[in-house]
Design a protein around this motif. Structure first.
Motif, PDB file in Angstrom:
ATOM      1  N   PRO A  69       0.810  -1.214   0.000  1.00  0.00           N
ATOM      2  CA  PRO A  69       0.000   0.000   0.000  1.00  0.00           C
ATOM      3  C   PRO A  69       0.845   1.267   0.000  1.00  0.00           C
ATOM      4  O   PRO A  69       1.870   1.338   0.669  1.00  0.00           O
ATOM      5  N   GLY A  70       0.412   2.230  -0.765  1.00  0.00           N
ATOM      6  CA  GLY A  70       1.116   3.504  -0.854  1.00  0.00           C
ATOM      7  C   GLY A  70       1.223   3.975  -2.289  1.00  0.00           C
ATOM      8  O   GLY A  70       1.210   3.161  -3.221  1.00  0.00           O
ATOM      9  N   LYS A  71       1.333   5.276  -2.468  1.00  0.00           N
ATOM     10  CA  LYS A  71       1.373   5.853  -3.815  1.00  0.00           C
ATOM     11  C   LYS A  71       2.667   6.614  -4.093  1.00  0.00           C
ATOM     12  O   LYS A  71       2.819   7.191  -5.171  1.00  0.00           O
ATOM     13  N   ARG A  72       3.594   6.610  -3.122  1.00  0.00           N
ATOM     14  CA  ARG A  72       4.869   7.303  -3.315  1.00  0.00           C
ATOM     15  C   ARG A  72       5.997   6.333  -2.967  1.00  0.00           C
ATOM     16  O   ARG A  72       6.150   5.950  -1.804  1.00  0.00           O
ATOM     17  N   ALA A  73       6.758   5.955  -3.975  1.00  0.00           N
ATOM     18  CA  ALA A  73       7.836   4.983  -3.790  1.00  0.00           C
ATOM     19  C   ALA A  73       9.188   5.657  -3.992  1.00  0.00           C
ATOM     20  O   ALA A  73       9.360   6.477  -4.898  1.00  0.00           O
ATOM     21  N   LEU A  74      10.138   5.297  -3.138  1.00  0.00           N
ATOM     22  CA  LEU A  74      11.505   5.807  -3.228  1.00  0.00           C
ATOM     23  C   LEU A  74      12.441   4.610  -3.289  1.00  0.00           C
ATOM     24  O   LEU A  74      12.384   3.732  -2.433  1.00  0.00           O
ATOM     25  N   VAL A  75      13.281   4.546  -4.328  1.00  0.00           N
ATOM     26  CA  VAL A  75      14.260   3.465  -4.433  1.00  0.00           C
ATOM     27  C   VAL A  75      15.646   4.050  -4.248  1.00  0.00           C
ATOM     28  O   VAL A  75      15.991   5.070  -4.843  1.00  0.00           O
ATOM     29  N   ILE A  76      16.437   3.407  -3.386  1.00  0.00           N
ATOM     30  CA  ILE A  76      17.803   3.839  -3.115  1.00  0.00           C
ATOM     31  C   ILE A  76      18.742   2.864  -3.827  1.00  0.00           C
ATOM     32  O   ILE A  76      18.738   1.663  -3.528  1.00  0.00           O
ATOM     33  N   ALA A  77      19.536   3.377  -4.758  1.00  0.00           N
ATOM     34  CA  ALA A  77      20.451   2.545  -5.533  1.00  0.00           C
ATOM     35  C   ALA A  77      21.894   2.928  -5.216  1.00  0.00           C
ATOM     36  O   ALA A  77      22.267   4.088  -5.391  1.00  0.00           O
ATOM     37  N   PRO A  78      22.705   1.985  -4.763  1.00  0.00           N
ATOM     38  CA  PRO A  78      24.115   2.304  -4.524  1.00  0.00           C
ATOM     39  C   PRO A  78      24.803   2.803  -5.790  1.00  0.00           C
ATOM     40  O   PRO A  78      25.611   3.728  -5.748  1.00  0.00           O
ATOM     41  N   HIS A  79      24.486   2.180  -6.932  1.00  0.00           N
ATOM     42  CA  HIS A  79      25.073   2.549  -8.220  1.00  0.00           C
ATOM     43  C   HIS A  79      23.967   2.670  -9.267  1.00  0.00           C
ATOM     44  O   HIS A  79      22.900   2.067  -9.118  1.00  0.00           O
ATOM     45  N   CYS A  80      24.261   3.410 -10.305  1.00  0.00           N
ATOM     46  CA  CYS A  80      23.355   3.454 -11.447  1.00  0.00           C
ATOM     47  C   CYS A  80      23.315   2.067 -12.082  1.00  0.00           C
ATOM     48  O   CYS A  80      24.342   1.561 -12.521  1.00  0.00           O
TER      49      CYS A  80
ATOM     50  N   ILE B  29      16.180  13.845   2.125  1.00  0.00           N
ATOM     51  CA  ILE B  29      15.485  13.271   0.969  1.00  0.00           C
ATOM     52  C   ILE B  29      14.159  12.645   1.398  1.00  0.00           C
ATOM     53  O   ILE B  29      13.126  12.816   0.744  1.00  0.00           O
ATOM     54  N   LEU B  30      14.186  11.932   2.520  1.00  0.00           N
ATOM     55  CA  LEU B  30      12.946  11.341   3.039  1.00  0.00           C
ATOM     56  C   LEU B  30      11.931  12.426   3.388  1.00  0.00           C
ATOM     57  O   LEU B  30      10.730  12.294   3.127  1.00  0.00           O
ATOM     58  N   GLU B  31      12.416  13.494   3.978  1.00  0.00           N
ATOM     59  CA  GLU B  31      11.530  14.591   4.375  1.00  0.00           C
ATOM     60  C   GLU B  31      10.898  15.259   3.152  1.00  0.00           C
ATOM     61  O   GLU B  31       9.687  15.533   3.127  1.00  0.00           O
ATOM     62  N   LYS B  32      11.682  15.506   2.131  1.00  0.00           N
ATOM     63  CA  LYS B  32      11.184  16.217   0.950  1.00  0.00           C
ATOM     64  C   LYS B  32      10.255  15.356   0.105  1.00  0.00           C
ATOM     65  O   LYS B  32       9.275  15.847  -0.467  1.00  0.00           O
TER      66      LYS B  32
ATOM     67  N   LEU C 116      16.110   6.153   8.396  1.00  0.00           N
ATOM     68  CA  LEU C 116      14.734   5.673   8.597  1.00  0.00           C
ATOM     69  C   LEU C 116      14.401   5.522  10.079  1.00  0.00           C
ATOM     70  O   LEU C 116      13.239   5.614  10.469  1.00  0.00           O
ATOM     71  N   HIS C 117      15.413   5.275  10.893  1.00  0.00           N
ATOM     72  CA  HIS C 117      15.180   5.200  12.332  1.00  0.00           C
ATOM     73  C   HIS C 117      14.718   6.556  12.865  1.00  0.00           C
ATOM     74  O   HIS C 117      13.871   6.632  13.758  1.00  0.00           O
ATOM     75  N   ARG C 118      15.250   7.632  12.298  1.00  0.00           N
ATOM     76  CA  ARG C 118      14.873   8.982  12.702  1.00  0.00           C
ATOM     77  C   ARG C 118      13.620   9.467  11.975  1.00  0.00           C
ATOM     78  O   ARG C 118      12.854  10.262  12.508  1.00  0.00           O
ATOM     79  N   ARG C 119      13.462   9.004  10.745  1.00  0.00           N
ATOM     80  CA  ARG C 119      12.347   9.475   9.920  1.00  0.00           C
ATOM     81  C   ARG C 119      11.691   8.243   9.263  1.00  0.00           C
ATOM     82  O   ARG C 119      11.892   7.945   8.098  1.00  0.00           O
ATOM     83  N   PRO C 120      10.896   7.466  10.049  1.00  0.00           N
ATOM     84  CA  PRO C 120      10.343   6.203   9.542  1.00  0.00           C
ATOM     85  C   PRO C 120       9.287   6.402   8.452  1.00  0.00           C
ATOM     86  O   PRO C 120       8.686   7.469   8.330  1.00  0.00           O
TER      87      PRO C 120
END
Length: 256
Positions: free
Chosen positions: A41-52, A136-139, A168-172
């Motif tokens: 569930p959710g409509k905003r996804a963020l993917v963190i990639a170490p490399h392109c 980034i999480l906040e924005k 994520l511990h600070r901004r879950p």
């Protein structure tokens, strides 16, 4: 003697981490991971990639499914690609890698790319990088965050997971999902990507700066085919994740 001692100490720490993962995996999963045709569930996804290219290799099919459902998808690329095996100079290689990431994003339906430009193999979890991720999480205010498995066998991948977990511990967020690349994980969530596989493979193939990208693509496709095994023929291809919900996040971070 000192070298052998340090090597043994590192090995012991790795073994303890692996044992903790198996213990934790047993608490978060069953013998059969949950199969879902839809997305978390959710409509905003963020993917963190170490490399392109990690975004496409690890969870490109799932990201494309988000796009097909009209969700906002943002990709964060942690490193600059400067150590990519390329005959071009460093700056040209960095430029090429970014262009490839943006082209792959267009294929998958990623609406925004954020490049943090940390040098390859020099990424470190410290107050600066953790604060950067918090911002980034906040924005972006995501509902779902995809990040590399924290035991993935590459230093940039492990540091990326460390940075993200600290932020994520600070901004879950509601849900985090670890994806697999160099090291497979014990999944508690499989997502059907049968109808998204074509886009995933096309996105991977964009990364021609990686001289062995065709081999990568073949092996990842085989992994996704294998992951469909638990569906008893229902899926043709699936991506595997270790999913952690917000209510379990604090306990999870303490364990890892």
């Amino acid at each position: 003697m000192i070298k052998d001692f340090l090597k043994g100490l590192l090995s012991a720490r790795q073994n303890r981490s692996i044992f903790r993962f198996y213990d934790l995996g047993n608490t978060l999963s069953s013998l059969s991971p949950e199969l879902i045709d839809d997305l978390p569930p959710g409509k905003r996804a963020l993917v963190i990639a170490p490399h392109c290219d990690d975004e496409s290799l690890g969870c490109g099919g799932t990201l494309h499914k988000h796009h097909l459902q009209g969700h906002a998808v943002t990709a964060v690329f942690m490193t600059d690609g400067s150590m990519c095996d390329s005959p071009n100079g460093t700056q040209e290689t960095i430029k090429t890698r970014k262009m490839e990431a943006e082209r792959a994003a267009g294929i998958l339906g990623i609406g925004q790319c954020i490049f943090l430009d940390h040098p390859d193999r020099q990424l470190r979890a410290n107050e600066t990088t953790i604060r950067q991720m918090e911002d980034i999480l906040e924005k972006n205010n995501p509902d779902i965050v995809y990040l590399p498995f924290y035991l993935d066998n590459h230093p940039d991948h492990m540091e990326t997971a460390h940075i993200c977990l600290s932020a994520l511990h600070r901004r879950p967020v509601k849900t985090i999902l670890f994806y697999e690349l160099w090291t497979t994980l014990i999944p508690n969530r499989l997502i059907d990507i049968s109808n998204a596989l074509e886009n995933k493979m096309a996105a991977i193939q964009v990364y021609r700066s990686q001289t062995d990208i065709d081999s990568f693509a073949e092996k990842i496709k085989s992994l996704n085919r294998y992951r469909s095994l638990a569906s008893n023929g229902k899926y043709q291809y699936a991506e595997a994740f270790l999913e952690v919900h917000r209510k379990d996040l604090g306990k999870f971070i303490q364990n890892v």
